[in-house]
Motif scaffolding. Structure first.
Motif, PDB file in Angstrom:
ATOM      1  N   ASN A 455       0.776  -1.268  -0.115  1.00  0.00           N
ATOM      2  CA  ASN A 455       0.084  -0.035   0.118  1.00  0.00           C
ATOM      3  C   ASN A 455       0.907   1.139  -0.045  1.00  0.00           C
ATOM      4  OD1 ASN A 455      -1.366   2.258   1.005  1.00  0.00           O
ATOM      5  ND2 ASN A 455      -3.231   0.815   1.362  1.00  0.00           N
ATOM      6  N   ARG A 456       0.852   1.929  -1.192  1.00  0.00           N
ATOM      7  CA  ARG A 456       1.854   3.179  -1.422  1.00  0.00           C
ATOM      8  C   ARG A 456       1.352   4.340  -0.395  1.00  0.00           C
ATOM      9  NH1 ARG A 456       3.407   3.597  -7.733  1.00  0.00           N
ATOM     10  NH2 ARG A 456       4.702   5.104  -6.455  1.00  0.00           N
ATOM     11  N   SER A 457       0.159   4.349  -0.074  1.00  0.00           N
ATOM     12  CA  SER A 457      -0.252   5.311   0.654  1.00  0.00           C
ATOM     13  C   SER A 457       0.175   5.379   2.005  1.00  0.00           C
ATOM     14  CB  SER A 457      -1.639   5.557   0.810  1.00  0.00           C
ATOM     15  OG  SER A 457      -2.415   5.915  -0.525  1.00  0.00           O
ATOM     16  N   LYS A 458       0.236   4.101   2.634  1.00  0.00           N
ATOM     17  CA  LYS A 458       0.714   3.821   3.787  1.00  0.00           C
ATOM     18  C   LYS A 458       2.280   4.380   4.230  1.00  0.00           C
ATOM     19  CE  LYS A 458      -2.329   0.430   5.950  1.00  0.00           C
ATOM     20  NZ  LYS A 458      -2.518  -0.995   6.440  1.00  0.00           N
ATOM     21  N   THR A 460       4.127   6.217   2.573  1.00  0.00           N
ATOM     22  CA  THR A 460       4.229   7.664   2.321  1.00  0.00           C
ATOM     23  C   THR A 460       4.210   8.260   3.845  1.00  0.00           C
ATOM     24  OG1 THR A 460       2.232   8.269   1.824  1.00  0.00           O
ATOM     25  CG2 THR A 460       3.315   7.783   0.081  1.00  0.00           C
TER      26      THR A 460
END
Length: 542
Positions: A455-458, A460
């Motif tokens: 999960n790239r949002s996590k 960041t």
């Protein structure tokens, strides 16, 4: 000559009648009490009874030695009790020529062994190899020379050593290292010169030779810690891996190189240089540079690595890091120079062979050299067998080949869908079904990316993420970056889970790339979209 006892101190003092300054001293390792002493006025004093009696030798009586010569060094032969070597210089009187002589009868008669040493080359020290009597090294004002025939012919050592004054030499017998002390520029170490013992005039006539330099130890080196402190001296360690010394008689030439060489001769002779012609120049331009290779094989004869070598004559060295080639996927030249490394091989027997390649034709030029990779030490804790450890590393590398390829295909597919979306703007179709299919394809690819990278949002904001294919492979890969103990149960399980997840990812990615994207491209083509990379060249219809 009188023996004196010095002032109740534990030293024996041996007085020589002429009281000259002793500049060098050598005791025979083969006969106790046989000692040679050199003085500052070209005189050698010899004792065979530990200093009780001395015999004086006037070196000015030796043919070719000036009366004013200064004794720089004396070395007793390591193999023959009767042989001794003397290095002299006469530079204080404007004479910078080399003087090195040898006696085979304890100084009663002498002969020069300066051989082909250049004129005006001042000599300082000589040392003899402890295995091959004829192999000797000479420290001079302009670098270091060696001989493999006891002084008939001398060859200058190159390979990074500067042409400076070397004042002393020493041999470390255990490692076969030659250490040179220069005048004001530090120490230089020639790691493992033992290959020179196999060099002679006959062997130098061969097209090429290959030697192993030292043992190849199997271990994982520690990373160097940089110490910002001028009071702590740090020097580079010897190369890590299997080190080879090789000799090539002649460098390979190209058509252009041969032409330039001939033109150089004509120029020196003041002759006209003819124009070669456009056809010949084009052949020169199209010709590849010749290649030299070191090919590594396992004990089954399977090629596991090939290393590119510089095309040049003479002695050179190359180090194999005991690893397979990197398996990371390649899409452009930059991927080849990123410093990726493969997994280490297991200890055992291997072979190395030299090849040359010119105009596409490869040819073996030296006999294969068998060598062993040996485990350096056993750990304090029980560990897996080295072949099991190396086998697990190799499994990781095979999976890495697949995973990095999938990552490249995924990135290219995402970029391709973005181009498709832009290409829609140049069609004659109204917004509708094609736009929807492009959107759905992109979302499926983004889901595949989450499987691969998490999960790239996590990521960041530094939140903990569920394990992704990357995190599982990275954890499994950590087994061959830290120790040779072998994989832990967690690392084994991580590799198993990564393999399962990869197979699912591969199935979905191939469906999108090989079937769904081409279908969408076909619809775009029919809608009048312009050509873009990856499509066949459109037919022209008048």
């Amino acid at each position: 000559m009188d023996k004196q006892w010095g002032y109740d101190e534990p030293w024996d003092v041996y007085a020589m009648s002429n009281y000259n300054t002793i500049t060098s001293l050598a005791e025979s390792p083969l006969k106790e009490g046989l000692i040679y002493a050199g003085t500052d006025d070209g005189i050698i004093q010899v004792t065979e009874d530990g200093g009780a009696n001395w015999r004086k030798i006037e070196l000015a009586d030796v043919d070719g030695i000036p009366e004013t010569a200064f004794v720089n060094d004396i070395k007793a032969d390591l193999f023959d009790v009767n042989t001794v070597y003397v290095v002299l210089d006469n530079h204080k009187y404007g004479d910078f020529n080399p003087y090195i002589i040898k006696s085979s009868d304890r100084g009663n008669s002498w002969k020069t062994i300066k051989g082909n040493l250049p004129e005006r080359t001042l000599l300082w020290r000589v040392v003899q190899d402890h295995v091959k009597p004829e192999l000797m090294f000479l420290a001079t004002e302009f670098g270091i020379y060696f001989t493999v025939d006891a002084g008939t012919k001398w060859t200058k050592l190159t390979g990074g050593v500067p042409t400076i004054s070397f004042r002393d030499l020493a041999i470390q017998p255990r490692e076969n290292d030659l250490v040179g002390a220069s005048f004001g520029r530090g120490f230089f170490v020639f790691d493992d010169y033992s290959f020179l013992r196999d060099v002679n005039e006959e062997s130098l006539k061969k097209d090429a030779m290959l030697f192993q330099s030292g043992k190849a130890w199997w271990y994982i080196p520690r990373r160097n810690s940089k110490i910002e402190d001028a009071s702590v001296y740090m020097a580079p360690n010897p190369p890590y891996g299997a080190v080879f010394t090789y000799y090539v008689k002649e460098s390979m030439t190209t058509l252009k190189g041969e032409r330039k060489k001939n033109e150089g001769k004509l120029n020196k002779e003041n002759k006209d240089i003819p124009f070669p012609g456009w056809d010949k120049l084009e052949k020169e331009r199209l010709q590849d540079q010749p290649s030299l290779w070191l090919v590594i094989k396992d004990n089954g004869g399977n090629v596991i690595r090939r290393l590119a070598l510089p095309n040049g004559a003479g002695f050179k060295r190359v180090t194999w890091d005991m690893r397979y080639p990197a398996t990371d996927a390649i899409t452009k030249i930059e991927d080849m120079i990123r410093g990726y490394t493969g997994s280490m091989v297991a200890p055992g027997m291997y072979s190395a062979t030299l090849y040359k390649q010119k105009d596409g034709v490869a040819e073996q030029i030296a006999e294969p050299l068998e060598f062993a990779i040996e485990r350096m030490y056993d750990g304090a804790l029980p560990s897996a067998a080295p072949e099991i450890t190396a086998g697990f590393w190799r499994e990781n590398e095979i999976l890495n080949r697949s995973v990095t390829a999938a990552a490249k295909v995924l990135d290219n597919a995402l970029e391709r869908v973005k181009i498709l979306e832009k290409a829609l703007l140049r069609t004659t179709s109204a917004p509708g079904e094609i736009d929807k299919q492009a959107y759905e394809l992109k979302q499926r690819l983004l889901e595949v990316e989450s499987m691969l990278r998490g999960n790239r949002s996590k990521s960041t904001v530094g939140e903990k993420n569920n394990p992704s294919l990357y995190t599982r492979t990275n954890f499994a890969n950590s087994a061959f970056t830290s120790s040779t103990y072998g994989p832990t149960p967690a690392q084994k399980r991580s590799l198993e889970l990564a393999a399962d997840e990869f197979n699912k990812l591969k199935t979905e990615l191939e469906q999108i790339v090989n079937i769904d994207i081409p279908k969408l491209e076909s619809k775009l083509e029919k809608a009048g979209a312009p050509w873009f990379e990856g499509q066949p060249i459109p037919e022209y219809k008048d």
